[in-house]
Design an enzyme around this catalytic site. Structure first.
Site: not given
Length: 480
Positions: A278, A363
């Site tokens: 991450e 988006w």
């Protein structure tokens, strides 16, 4: 006299620019109040408040080192060079130090500042602190920025094995300069003060960031691969606001994770390995800003997707933004964002895909809404996440992949605990119906919850048809 220009690095520890400035001589610190620029960037009110609260903590830490903190106004970044030059002339500053930032507007600001200072005979020095590697230094064999995360990750791990980034030396205390620190504003005009509950949840200061990191590594990281997808569980580090504001650095996180894993990158704890991934996703999107700057300019990474026939559907967008879609996992996630300034990462993907594909709404509208409400709003990560979900970005999900919000809810919140927390109107439903309240007799009889604003099956087919109508999908195929 040395000057450190503080930006997204609101910390004492592992602050490369601060350490360098102090090593060169007596040091002042300055922070610029830039509300016009923050509004242009859609920075959330809770994010600005978080900066101010952390800045107040940092002021105390700087004063303990004998470093005064000055506050100056530069509403737009075009005014930043002049504001800094004014400080330099007032206090006979010979050099200005700052940590690099990587958006297009940030780089233009820094280039203009460097030029103006040089014209006045004042040196400027920029340092690596926001990322593990300087963007542009991790490249393919032909010198291009990576477009695929897996390949980028492999290259990063190879570099880390041979050259682990070290933490900056602690800043040295200095003799008092006889210059008083300026008061840190309690609020900025144009940005509302967040709720008491939101402020309490996101405590300020380096000690709070380190406490969260230590608690995560001590108590949660072993179960992270499983817990990180369950929004009802406290299964993530929730360090993203602190990383975005620079209250803690990625190098500090990296070193702490390696210490918890016996120094290993790709063995030992699967939880540590997953969390390091991450951190590298965060790194990846920072590098994308520099390698492909069009993403800073509201353009799709995959340029051909800008031709998609997006729907102009303001009522649908408003229902999505306010948590009134009739799909519990979507509505609960959007209400979590509105009330806490944060959203679980699994939910960010679900709601983004719902907006961009099931509703076929551009988006960019969702990206902007997120930035206006996220306490951890970060251009690179937010843009990267939205373009991934919308299949317009680098290493994005294939266009034919659409998360079904009902099955996602059943899989990742099987007991409905997260749904009940944010949708009190569904408290009375059992585990069978809470994910699909429209199927319950109570729903039909009382309509105590919103009806679905879209049919999942037909909207999926609409999205597939829209994407298939574009050229440029040679590397993707529709699932049979």
């Amino acid at each position: 006299m040395q000057l450190i220009w503080l930006r997204s690095d609101l910390r004492i520890a592992d602050n490369t620019a601060l350490s360098a400035a102090c090593a060169h001589g007596p040091t002042l610190a300055v922070w610029l109040v830039s509300p016009g620029q923050w509004q242009a960037h859609d920075d959330a009110a809770c994010k600005v408040d978080f900066w101010l609260r952390n800045l107040r903590e940092l002021r105390h830490s700087l004063e303990a080192l004998g470093i005064p903190l000055l506050i100056r106004q530069a509403s737009l970044w075009s005014e930043a060079p002049g504001a800094l030059l004014g400080v330099c002339r007032q206090y006979s500053v010979g050099a200005v130090h700052w940590n690099e930032e990587y958006g297009v507007n940030e780089q233009r600001r820094d280039t203009a500042t460097r030029a103006l200072l040089a014209s006045a005979g004042i040196a400027s020095h920029a340092y690596l602190a926001q990322t593990l590697f300087r963007p542009g230094s991790i490249t393919t064999r032909n010198g291009q920025c990576f477009q695929v995360f897996g390949q980028f990750r492999k290259a990063c791990l190879e570099h880390l094995h041979h050259n682990l980034p070290s933490l900056a030396a602690p800043a040295r205390p200095q003799a008092p300069l006889g210059i008083a620190s300026d008061p840190v504003p309690t609020r900025i005009e144009g940005f509302d003060t967040p709720t008491t509950a939101l402020i309490a949840h996101w405590g300020a200061g380096e000690s709070e960031a380190r406490r969260r990191l230590s608690r995560f590594l001590d108590e949660t990281v072993e179960d992270y691969p499983h817990l990180r997808d369950l929004p009802a569980k406290a299964g993530t580090s929730q360090l993203s606001p602190y990383l975005t504001a620079g209250v803690i650095s990625p190098r500090q996180c990296l070193h702490a994770a390696l210490n918890a894993n016996g120094g290993a990158f790709d063995s030992g704890s699967s939880g540590v390995q997953a969390w390091l991934d991450e951190l590298l996703w965060r790194e990846f999107y920072k590098h994308i800003l520099v390698g492909y700057p069009q993403v800073c300019r509201h353009r799709a990474f995959r340029a051909h997707t800008d031709a998609l026939p997006w729907r102009d559907a303001p009522d649908d967008f408003e229902a999505w933004a306010e948590g009134r879609t009739g799909f519990p996992i979507i509505d609960a996630a959007m209400r979590q964002l509105l009330h806490t300034g944060w959203m679980h990462n699994r939910l960010r993907m679900i709601v983004a895909m719902f907006l961009s594909k099931n509703l076929l709404i551009d988006w960019r509208h969702g990206e902007r809404h997120f930035m206006r409400h996220l306490i951890d709003g970060d251009l690179a990560a937010n843009n990267g996440g939205w373009q991934w979900s919308a299949s317009s970005g680098t290493d994005a999900v294939p266009y034919f992949r659409l998360f079904n919000p009902i099955t996602q809810s059943q899989r990742f919140d099987p007991g409905g605990n997260f749904l009940r927390q944010w949708l009190p109107e569904l408290q009375g439903l059992d585990e069978k119906f809470i994910h699909e309240p429209m199927k319950s007799a109570d729903f039909i009889a009382t309509r105590f919850y919103h009806s679905p604003i879209v049919d999942l099956s037909s909207s999926r087919q609409r999205a597939l048809a829209a994407f298939k109508g574009l050229s440029g999908w040679q590397d993707q195929r529709v699932e049979s």
